[in-house]
Design a protein around this motif. Structure first.
Motif, PDB file in Angstrom:
ATOM      1  N   ARG A 181       0.819  -1.217   0.000  1.00 24.70           N
ATOM      2  CA  ARG A 181       0.000   0.000   0.000  1.00 24.70           C
ATOM      3  C   ARG A 181       0.852   1.266   0.000  1.00 24.70           C
ATOM      4  N   THR A 182       2.068   1.160   0.504  1.00 19.99           N
ATOM      5  CA  THR A 182       2.959   2.323   0.538  1.00 19.99           C
ATOM      6  C   THR A 182       3.828   2.434  -0.712  1.00 19.99           C
ATOM      7  N   SER A 183       3.577   1.570  -1.696  1.00 19.45           N
ATOM      8  CA  SER A 183       4.417   1.535  -2.893  1.00 19.45           C
ATOM      9  C   SER A 183       4.170   2.751  -3.775  1.00 19.45           C
ATOM     10  N   GLU A 184       5.247   3.411  -4.209  1.00 17.97           N
ATOM     11  CA  GLU A 184       5.117   4.515  -5.155  1.00 17.97           C
ATOM     12  C   GLU A 184       4.629   4.001  -6.502  1.00 17.97           C
ATOM     13  N   GLY A 185       5.003   2.766  -6.858  1.00 15.58           N
ATOM     14  CA  GLY A 185       4.529   2.186  -8.112  1.00 15.58           C
ATOM     15  C   GLY A 185       3.027   2.008  -8.124  1.00 15.58           C
ATOM     16  N   LEU A 186       2.460   1.507  -7.014  1.00 16.41           N
ATOM     17  CA  LEU A 186       1.009   1.361  -6.919  1.00 16.41           C
ATOM     18  C   LEU A 186       0.325   2.717  -6.974  1.00 16.41           C
ATOM     19  N   TYR A 187       0.906   3.705  -6.309  1.00 18.32           N
ATOM     20  CA  TYR A 187       0.318   5.042  -6.318  1.00 18.32           C
ATOM     21  C   TYR A 187       0.276   5.608  -7.741  1.00 18.32           C
ATOM     22  N   LEU A 188       1.350   5.385  -8.515  1.00 17.21           N
ATOM     23  CA  LEU A 188       1.359   5.871  -9.890  1.00 17.21           C
ATOM     24  C   LEU A 188       0.311   5.151 -10.730  1.00 17.21           C
ATOM     25  N   LEU A 189       0.180   3.836 -10.580  1.00 19.88           N
ATOM     26  CA  LEU A 189      -0.845   3.098 -11.322  1.00 19.88           C
ATOM     27  C   LEU A 189      -2.243   3.581 -10.943  1.00 19.88           C
ATOM     28  N   GLN A 190      -2.462   3.886  -9.677  1.00 22.62           N
ATOM     29  CA  GLN A 190      -3.768   4.412  -9.258  1.00 22.62           C
ATOM     30  C   GLN A 190      -4.052   5.763  -9.898  1.00 22.62           C
ATOM     31  N   ARG A 191      -3.043   6.617  -9.936  1.00 14.46           N
ATOM     32  CA  ARG A 191      -3.225   7.927 -10.577  1.00 14.46           C
ATOM     33  C   ARG A 191      -3.574   7.766 -12.043  1.00 14.46           C
ATOM     34  N   VAL A 192      -2.887   6.868 -12.725  1.00 19.53           N
ATOM     35  CA  VAL A 192      -3.153   6.643 -14.150  1.00 19.53           C
ATOM     36  C   VAL A 192      -4.569   6.115 -14.334  1.00 19.53           C
ATOM     37  N   ARG A 193      -4.954   5.114 -13.516  1.00 19.53           N
ATOM     38  CA  ARG A 193      -6.294   4.529 -13.622  1.00 19.53           C
ATOM     39  C   ARG A 193      -7.385   5.558 -13.319  1.00 19.53           C
ATOM     40  N   ASP A 194      -7.195   6.350 -12.254  1.00 19.23           N
ATOM     41  CA  ASP A 194      -8.198   7.351 -11.886  1.00 19.23           C
ATOM     42  C   ASP A 194      -8.328   8.435 -12.954  1.00 19.23           C
TER      43      ASP A 194
END
Length: 715
Positions: free
Chosen positions: A584-597
């Motif tokens: 949950r603290t992954s910067e990679g996951l955060y970037l994928l979430q931003r792209v998806r949103d």
């Protein structure tokens, strides 16, 4: 990585004339634009031993796959064309200044009947006078609040103005005498415009005239023992002086000048501009850029001048521009500035006195801006790099995905099915590459099938673009319902001379060099020509499988695919039974979430636009030659579309502006169109009757009910 010798021009092919040249990569994307007094001498510098080139220049020539040029008659034309092409192509290796913020201006809308004073950002509009830019919007509001005592110009919006005119009562500012209240005819339009002109004169620096006039009026009022009026005038003078104190005099003799300072290191440069009008600093702004090419301070100044004055004319270009270093050569730039202003412009380096002292202040601001930018960007670059590396590791990619495309499907219970494509490059959104799709291959709700169709259409276009040497013509619409925005028209008005080679999009005999005319448009970024390293779909295993199957059907096997499921934020890969779970603290996951949103936002915005347009449609839209004005006249006359449908041709002819032939066409169109379904209150099930005043803009009744019930379920 290309070898520059593979596309090096043959001896004697390059003319020894002024011109503009472009380097392109293997996808025909323009990656660098430059100008030269002598194209032959300038281009020869790029094809020397790679070891002797600057590292950034070496990176550019090895990324490029071809070079082309356009000959012009003068260096000024070369400067103009270079500026136009840099704006049009957005080359990755050119210096591109980016504002560190969106600066607000104090604007006076002189193009309106009753001019309005307000804060404005963004592109400048014709007929509006601008003052600034200011560092903060509150600084504008403080200045306006002081000046409205003396120049009570309208500041309200159009809606507030119309409402006050309708009710006959001014707003609060009208009651406290900070607005002359033209909405209720306290002053005429001519008197209000005169107030706006005086406000603009004061802002341009002509302040002493108004101060002396008010002091004279105050003295006269005191002599006549009108002490209350004298006190008000005293307060007005104090307000003007306080507003003037916010911008102290920095240059004598009411000088109009712009001062430009540059702070730079090996990698980046910061530019600061002080706008001095009437001897006072009226605005300040700053830019920061990466130095992606080997460039001198004079060249940085030249690029800053292009960005600062490229869209300006008249008094927006000051008589004097002070810089830390002069472009080489300086004459074409000075001639270009003179042409933009319409009169002489002095471009020089201050040597002594107040101007040199002020330039030192601007230079200190530039240094501080560069330090602040580096502090912020160090963290930002590290975060984005770490995010891309984490994605590459989690998905087992060969390298970091520098270009990511994300797709999402949106619909309302199976109606108006659309899709979006958003693009992130180097971890940042590239909105100019966004695309929208309409699903036309089938009807109904099937997200998996829709995803397959969208991916197929997008990459079929990519394969087609790879095979083509030209570009899509302006205004062309892609096959299968893909919406393509028009590109910027090619620059015209400059005549190529001196034997320029024109091949009309065809390669030269060796397949290396292309000469183009100025009106040729085959260099703008293509719509679907650049492949991503990673395709992200909004969804789980079924959507990922559909995307992978679409790529396999087209024979594309070098693009990775993954899906991001909303419920648990799991990353799905094709063929895997279990998802990849990023921390949950992954910067990679955060970037994928931003792209998806972002893909979801872009898709649902398009879907709502289509739905709204469909709800506003009317059978009258299909009547040729019937514009909005006559539609409104028809609906106002009959009260509803139902009554218009039942009217005779003679009754329709009674509407002003409607002739018999038009009336016959209207009657025929309404007779062919099926009556709209009755409106139903979804909360009670009651069938709503059409009543005057309940129609939408297209003439159909507005559906009522709770907002959530009307909206249904959007995906």
């Amino acid at each position: 990585m290309a070898d520059p010798s593979s596309y090096r021009p043959k001896p004697g092919e390059i003319p020894d004339s002024p011109g503009v040249y472009r380097f392109r990569d293997e996808h025909r994307r323009v990656i660098y634009v430059g100008k030269a007094k002598s194209l032959r001498q300038r281009l020869a510098n790029y094809f020397q031993d790679l070891a002797g080139l600057h590292p950034r220049t070496r990176s550019m020539v090895t990324t490029a796959a071809s070079v082309e040029w356009t000959v012009v008659s003068t260096e000024v034309e070369a400067l103009q064309l270079e500026y136009s092409w840099i704006k049009e192509y957005d080359p990755r290796f050119n210096v591109k200044y980016r504002d560190d913020k969106s600066y607000p201006y104090l604007a006076v809308t002189m193009n309106e009947e009753f001019p309005r004073v307000q804060v404005m950002r963004g592109h400048k509009k014709k007929g509006v006078r601008y003052f600034g830019p200011y560092a903060h919007a509150w600084a504008i509001r403080d200045t306006v609040d002081l000046l409205l005592r003396v120049f009570p110009v309208r500041t309200c919006s159009a809606g507030v103005f119309k409402n006050a005119a309708r009710t006959g009562r001014p707003c609060l500012l009208g009651y406290i005498e900070k607005c002359s209240a033209p909405c209720v005819d306290r002053v005429s339009a001519e008197e209000h415009r005169e107030l706006a002109d005086e406000f603009c004169d004061f802002m341009t620096g002509r302040t002493n005239t108004y101060i002396r006039r008010l002091e004279k009026q105050m003295g006269e009022a005191a002599e006549e023992m009108e002490y209350e009026r004298a006190a008000r005038l005293r307060d007005d003078i104090g307000a003007l002086k306080k507003a003037m104190e916010k911008n102290a005099v920095v240059l004598a003799d009411a000088t109009d000048a712009d001062l430009i300072a540059v702070a730079e290191d090996e990698l980046e440069a910061a530019v600061q501009i002080f706008h001095v009008r009437g001897g006072r600093v009226r605005g300040q702004r700053g830019w920061v850029t990466d130095k992606v090419e080997e460039i001198t301070t004079g060249a940085l100044v030249e690029h800053a001048l292009q960005q600062l004055y490229g869209e300006e004319t008249g008094d927006a270009v000051p008589k004097e521009v002070l810089v830390p270093a002069l472009p080489d050569p300086v004459e074409p730039v000075q001639e270009w500035l003179t042409g933009r202003r319409g009169s002489g412009v002095s471009l020089r380096i201050p040597q002594r006195g107040d101007k040199k002292a002020l330039m030192e202040t601007v230079q200190r601001n530039a240094q501080q801006a560069l330090v602040l930018h580096k502090t912020k960007r160090a963290s930002d670059l590290t975060t984005r790099s770490r995010a891309l590396e984490e994605i590459a590791d989690a998905l087992d990619l060969d390298s970091a995905p520098l270009r990511i495309e994300c797709y999402d499907i949106s619909h309302l219970q199976g109606d108006d099915v659309v899709a979006s494509m958003v693009v992130f490059e180097d971890g940042l959104a590239r909105k100019s590459e966004y695309r929208r799709f309409q699903i036309k291959g089938f009807a109904g709700q099937d997200d998996v099938r829709s995803m397959h169709e969208v991916i197929t259409r997008r990459f079929r276009r990519y394969l087609a673009e790879k095979e083509k040497t030209g570009e899509w013509a302006d205004g062309a619409t892609a096959e299968d319902g893909v919406t393509i925005e028009d590109g910027t028209a090619a620059e015209t008005g400059v005549t190529a001379e001196n034997g320029m080679v024109t091949r009309n999009g065809e390669t030269a005999e060796t397949g290396e060099i292309i000469g183009t005319s100025l009106t040729e448009d085959d260099g703008r970024p293509k719509k679907f020509a650049y492949p991503p390293q990673l395709v992200v779909v909004d969804g789980g295993a079924p959507q990922v499988a559909a995307a992978r199957r679409a790529l396999d059907d087209l024979g594309i096997d070098d693009i990775a695919v993954c899906g991001l499921a909303k419920r648990l934020e799991e990353v799905w890969l094709p063929g895997d039974d279990d998802p990849v779970v990023l921390p949950r603290t992954s910067e990679g996951l955060y970037l994928l979430q931003r792209v998806r949103d972002e893909a979801h936002r872009f898709a649902i915005t398009y879907q709502r636009t289509k739905r709204s347009k469909r709800f506003r449609s009317s059978p009258l839209d299909d009547v040729p030659g019937l514009g909005d004005t006559r539609k409104q006249a028809l609906l106002k006359h009959f009260g509803s579309l139902k009554k218009l449908r039942s009217a005779t041709i003679d009754q329709i002819c009674e509407v002003p502006g409607i002739g018999r032939k038009t009336a016959e066409t209207i009657a025929a169109a309404l007779a062919q169109a099926a009556p709209a379904a009755p409106a139903v209150n979804t909360a009670t099930g009651e069938i709503m009757e059409e009543e005057p005043g309940t129609m939408g803009t297209g003439g159909e009744p507005v559906r009522t009910g709770a907002p959530d019930e009307r909206r249904g379920q959007e995906t």
